[in-house]
Design an enzyme around this catalytic site. Structure first.
Site: not given
Length: 341
Positions: A167, A241, A337
């Site tokens: 990520r 998420s 995130e």
């Protein structure tokens, strides 16, 4: 097309959390040829500036005091064929899932595991989006960018130059605020190389009665799984998420496993171990937890949701509560995130 600037714009339609915040100024970029004019505009030069894709990886906690630019660059084209490989370019403003479905319809395979991930093509390399054993870096050839400090002059970054991680990418670090993704080029294939190792996918294919899956079957399975687990942002505000799956040293994972034998874990780079953030949150009894209209989703603890009128600050407070609770129980830090502004 001439750029149009608007003042005092409601950003609810532009962020999937549905935060009721406003932008001091707003414009939409439909054509990369307009970039030099945008970069020279007084509203851009005085700043601050927020470049916006699908708004699906963003938590806005307050009104934005500067210029919000919605990147709406469109277009998908086949650049060339290289044996079984197809080099395909998609503009940054294309909807990610729409692009994946278009590729599948053309017989260009490799992205099927990434079906139904929210957001735009331009955001995919920034976040190095991933799901079910596949990351965008696995199929990404290069990224076409505009250099914001050079009047929008084009630059092309190779896969290696993007410095992809979990990520993560160069676009979150040195290139942040300096390079704007305008298009992404992918190396897709006529040959199916299916990744069906995840139990969820195998179970869904079995439920669908599929013995010899095609890439389209895998895509359909992934869509069904995501729809069963994840709330639709159009119905329940969320950013997918909210926390990254934490990566910890092997010794820490082993110690946790002694205390929690059911701990889901996966091998990560450099001998480290990736843990399942959703499982950790669930074990803290927070699945379905709600504080006013800010809540943890009742089917997927990794997703924080806006039940209607939650503010960005309330969502951030909930995120901090989740982080603190997991830290106290497991000694593990959870990292958000989304970009939080």
């Amino acid at each position: 097309m001439t750029l149009q600037f608007r003042a005092d714009v409601d950003l609810r339609p532009y962020n999937t959390f549905g935060m009721a915040v406003r932008a001091a100024h707003f414009c939409q970029l439909d054509d990369a040829a307009d970039l030099p004019a945008l970069l020279a505009h007084p509203l851009y030069r005085q700043g601050p500036v927020l470049w916006l894709g699908g708004g699906s990886n963003l938590l806005l906690t307050r009104d934005y005091p500067g210029l919000v630019v919605k990147v709406a660059l469109a277009g998908i084209r086949l650049l060339r064929e290289d044996g079984d490989d197809m080099i395909v370019e998609a503009a940054a403003g294309e909807n990610w899932h729409g692009f994946v479905q278009h590729a599948l319809a053309q017989g260009w395979y490799g992205l099927e595991n990434l079906s139904l991930i929210p957001g735009t093509v331009g955001a995919s390399p920034v976040q190095n989006i991933g799901a079910y054993g596949v990351e965008v870096k696995d199929r990404l050839l290069e990224v076409v960018c505009a250099q914001l400090d050079r009047n929008g002059e084009a630059a092309t970054l190779s896969n290696a130059e993007c410095r992809f991680g979990y990520r993560d990418s160069v676009f979150k670090h040195e290139a942040a605020g300096r390079l704007l993704v305008t298009a992404v080029r992918f190396r897709l294939s006529r040959r199916a190389e299916l990744r069906t190792g995840y139990g969820d996918i195998q179970q869904q294919l079995q439920a669908d009665g599929v013995d010899r899956p095609t890439p389209l079957d895998v895509s359909r399975a992934v869509v069904a799984i995501r729809q069963s687990k994840l709330p639709d942002p159009a119905v329940l505000g969320n950013a997918g998420s909210f926390f990254k799956n934490p990566v910890v040293p092997a010794e820490q994972a082993a110690a946790l496993l002694e205390r929690h034998p059911q701990l889901p874990r996966y091998p990560a780079a450099d001998g480290k171990v990736k843990l399942a953030a959703g499982w950790l949150i669930d074990q803290c009894g927070l699945k379905g937890y709600r504080d006013g209209d800010a809540g943890v989703h009742d089917r997927q603890a990794l997703v924080l949701v806006n039940h209607g009128r939650a503010t960005g600050e309330q969502m951030r407070a909930l995120a901090r509560k989740v982080q603190q609770t997991v830290k106290e129980k497991f000694g593990v830090e959870l990292e958000p995130e989304p970009l939080i502004l």
